[in-house]
Design an enzyme around this catalytic site. Structure first.
Site, PDB file in Angstrom:
ATOM      1  CD  GLU A   1      46.502  -3.745  -6.955  1.00 21.57           C
ATOM      2  OE1 GLU A   1      45.477  -3.102  -6.816  1.00 21.57           O
ATOM      3  OE2 GLU A   1      47.615  -3.221  -6.940  1.00 21.57           O
TER       4      GLU A   1
ATOM      5  CE  LYS B   1      45.777  16.384  -1.444  1.00 16.07           C
ATOM      6  NZ  LYS B   1      44.438  16.173  -1.948  1.00 16.07           N
TER       7      LYS B   1
ATOM      8  CG  ASP C   1      48.358   3.768  -3.596  1.00 13.43           C
ATOM      9  OD1 ASP C   1      49.099   3.833  -4.589  1.00 13.43           O
ATOM     10  OD2 ASP C   1      47.238   3.225  -3.614  1.00 13.43           O
TER      11      ASP C   1
ATOM     12  CG  ASP D   1      58.533   6.662  -5.066  1.00  8.18           C
ATOM     13  OD1 ASP D   1      57.791   5.702  -4.805  1.00  8.18           O
ATOM     14  OD2 ASP D   1      58.123   7.843  -5.182  1.00  8.18           O
TER      15      ASP D   1
ATOM     16  CD  GLU E   1      53.902  -7.974  -5.786  1.00  8.37           C
ATOM     17  OE1 GLU E   1      53.831  -8.976  -6.514  1.00  8.37           O
ATOM     18  OE2 GLU E   1      54.275  -6.855  -6.203  1.00  8.37           O
TER      19      GLU E   1
HETATM   20  C1  LIG Z   1      51.668   2.893  -6.443  1.00  3.83           C
HETATM   21  S1  LIG Z   1      50.934   1.414  -6.912  1.00  3.83           S
HETATM   22  C2  LIG Z   1      52.296   0.272  -7.022  1.00  3.83           C
HETATM   23  C3  LIG Z   1      51.982  -0.933  -7.844  1.00  3.83           C
HETATM   24  C4  LIG Z   1      53.104  -1.964  -7.992  1.00  3.83           C
HETATM   25  N1  LIG Z   1      53.503  -2.520  -6.721  1.00  3.83           N
HETATM   26  C5  LIG Z   1      54.292  -1.328  -8.683  1.00  3.83           C
HETATM   27  O1  LIG Z   1      55.349  -1.166  -8.020  1.00  3.83           O
HETATM   28  O2  LIG Z   1      54.185  -1.013  -9.868  1.00  3.83           O
HETATM   29  C6  LIG Z   1      50.136   0.896  -5.399  1.00  3.83           C
HETATM   30  C7  LIG Z   1      49.174  -0.250  -5.615  1.00  3.83           C
HETATM   31  O3  LIG Z   1      48.662  -0.676  -4.355  1.00  3.83           O
HETATM   32  C8  LIG Z   1      47.289  -0.976  -4.514  1.00  3.83           C
HETATM   33  N2  LIG Z   1      46.678  -0.835  -3.168  1.00  3.83           N
HETATM   34  C9  LIG Z   1      46.465   0.299  -2.480  1.00  3.83           C
HETATM   35  N3  LIG Z   1      45.928   0.041  -1.276  1.00  3.83           N
HETATM   36  C10 LIG Z   1      45.799  -1.298  -1.205  1.00  3.83           C
HETATM   37  C11 LIG Z   1      45.285  -2.184  -0.212  1.00  3.83           C
HETATM   38  N4  LIG Z   1      44.799  -1.729   0.936  1.00  3.83           N
HETATM   39  N5  LIG Z   1      45.311  -3.506  -0.472  1.00  3.83           N
HETATM   40  C12 LIG Z   1      45.785  -3.978  -1.645  1.00  3.83           C
HETATM   41  N6  LIG Z   1      46.270  -3.189  -2.624  1.00  3.83           N
HETATM   42  C13 LIG Z   1      46.284  -1.877  -2.407  1.00  3.83           C
HETATM   43  C14 LIG Z   1      46.795   0.025  -5.535  1.00  3.83           C
HETATM   44  O4  LIG Z   1      45.625  -0.385  -6.194  1.00  3.83           O
HETATM   45  C15 LIG Z   1      47.991   0.104  -6.488  1.00  3.83           C
HETATM   46  O5  LIG Z   1      47.890  -0.832  -7.545  1.00  3.83           O
END
Ligand SMILES: C[S@@+](CC[C@H](N)C(=O)[O-])C[C@H]1O[C@@H](n2cnc3c(N)ncnc32)[C@H](O)[C@@H]1O
Length: 327
Positions: A55, A109, A105, A141, A29
């Protein structure tokens, strides 16, 4: 269990990571956030599959670790790394059953698309790491990112896109609940490899990756004679750049040991950033050994070797005479 980059092998072996359950399916994941997905999803299997979570947020890592522990999910490894580094460096070819990405994420932009995870290079490595029958599962989403990811998967030439409803567990994450409270829905796609062309491991920054081992004579080092009037006060922050790396020497500290210092370096190579310490210690014969320190579990990359080189060069600039270079 929490793993640092230096705890992994390149590539690693699921039988080493999950010695009690080596034959179970293996799910990665990406961006697990506070870790709500896995306890829900694991329950949909007769036995919890082996889980690897990646993460970049340290706070999320600790929250998720507690959640998985409380749920009694033992065959789970969590790590704080950019997913790109883990997938490219650690996961062996043809080994994963699924790569799950929930609410990545979106980088909405204009001009920020290159920060998005689900682009052609990721899909190409993912296709190599998945078993036949495996898939990347995306739930989001964000309609624009969803269409972007589908187009990138098609453009990779190694993935077929199957649009479907999301697995119920993906709708129980922190972000899923946040969007649901706002009355927004989620889209889901399975990206299924059509080819499994091998993409070699350890291809980060064009060099091989090696974990630190105290006995290893290849740990980057140098032996030199310092001038009698050597003073760490002369140190200034400085930056060195090579083709694939940037090294910033941030500081130089005296250690408690007489005639000992340690340099702190920031090393950036593509998606991988490491903070490393380079020790400068006096030897019995009066010379000094400059050597990458084990602290922090560094991975030996071309950039990390360059950090030892940068410290050595700075010392040469202060009048040191180098007797041997091993970096
Ligand atoms: C919008 S959050 C969604 C978190 C979780 N999956 C949820 O649905 O609640 C996106 C997550 O991806 C992590 N993230 C962003 N870029 C990443 C990367 N290159 N490798 C691992 N994690 C990453 C961020 O730290 C963040 O916790």
């Amino acid at each position: 269990m929490i793993f640092r980059l230096g705890d992994f092998h390149f590539p690693d072996d699921p039988a080493r990571l999950y010695p009690d359950t080596p034959d179970r399916p293996w799910v990665l994941e990406v961006g697990f956030g506070d870790g709500r997905f896995w306890p829900h999803y694991a329950r949909t299997f007769p036995e919890p599959p082996n889980y690897l979570g990646v993460e970049i947020s340290g706070v999320s890592l600790l929250k998720a670790h507690r959640r998985l522990k409380d749920a009694g999910l033992k065959n789970a490894v969590l790590t704080k790394l950019p997913a790109e580094v883990l997938v490219a460096g650690v996961i062996p070819h043809g080994s994963l059953d699924a790569i799950v990405v929930n609410f990545p994420d979106p980088w909405p932009k204009a001009g920020h698309e290159e920060h998005r995870l689900l682009r052609v290079p990721f899909f190409q490595v993912a296709a190599s790491r998945l078993k036949p029958g495996g898939a990347v599962l995306l739930t989001t989403d964000h309609d624009e990112y969803f269409e972007f990811a589908c187009a990138q998967a098609e453009a990779s030439g190694v993935m077929r896109v199957e649009r479907a409803g999301p697995p119920p567990a993906a709708l129980e994450t922190k972000y899923a609940l946040k969007w649901r409270d706002l009355g927004l829905g989620a889209q889901h796609a399975r990206f299924v490899p059509t080819r499994h062309d091998p993409v070699p491991n350890g291809a980060i920054s064009g060099g091989t990756l090696a974990p630190y081992s105290e006995e290893d004579p290849t740990v980057p080092h140098a032996v030199l004679t310092l001038p009698a009037d050597f003073s760490p006060q002369a140190f200034d922050k400085q930056t060195a750049r090579g083709g694939t790396w940037t090294v910033v020497l941030l500081d130089l500290y005296a250690t408690l040991r007489r005639g000992g210092w340690v340099a702190l370096a920031h090393v950036v190579e593509g998606d991988l950033t490491q903070e490393v310490l380079v020790g400068i210690t006096e030897r019995e014969d009066g010379t000094h050994l400059v050597r990458l320190a084990k602290f922090g579990g560094p991975i030996i990359t071309p950039g990390v070797k360059a950090a030892v080189g940068a410290v050595t060069q700075w010392l040469e600039g202060q009048g040191a005479v180098v007797k041997h270079r091993g970096y």
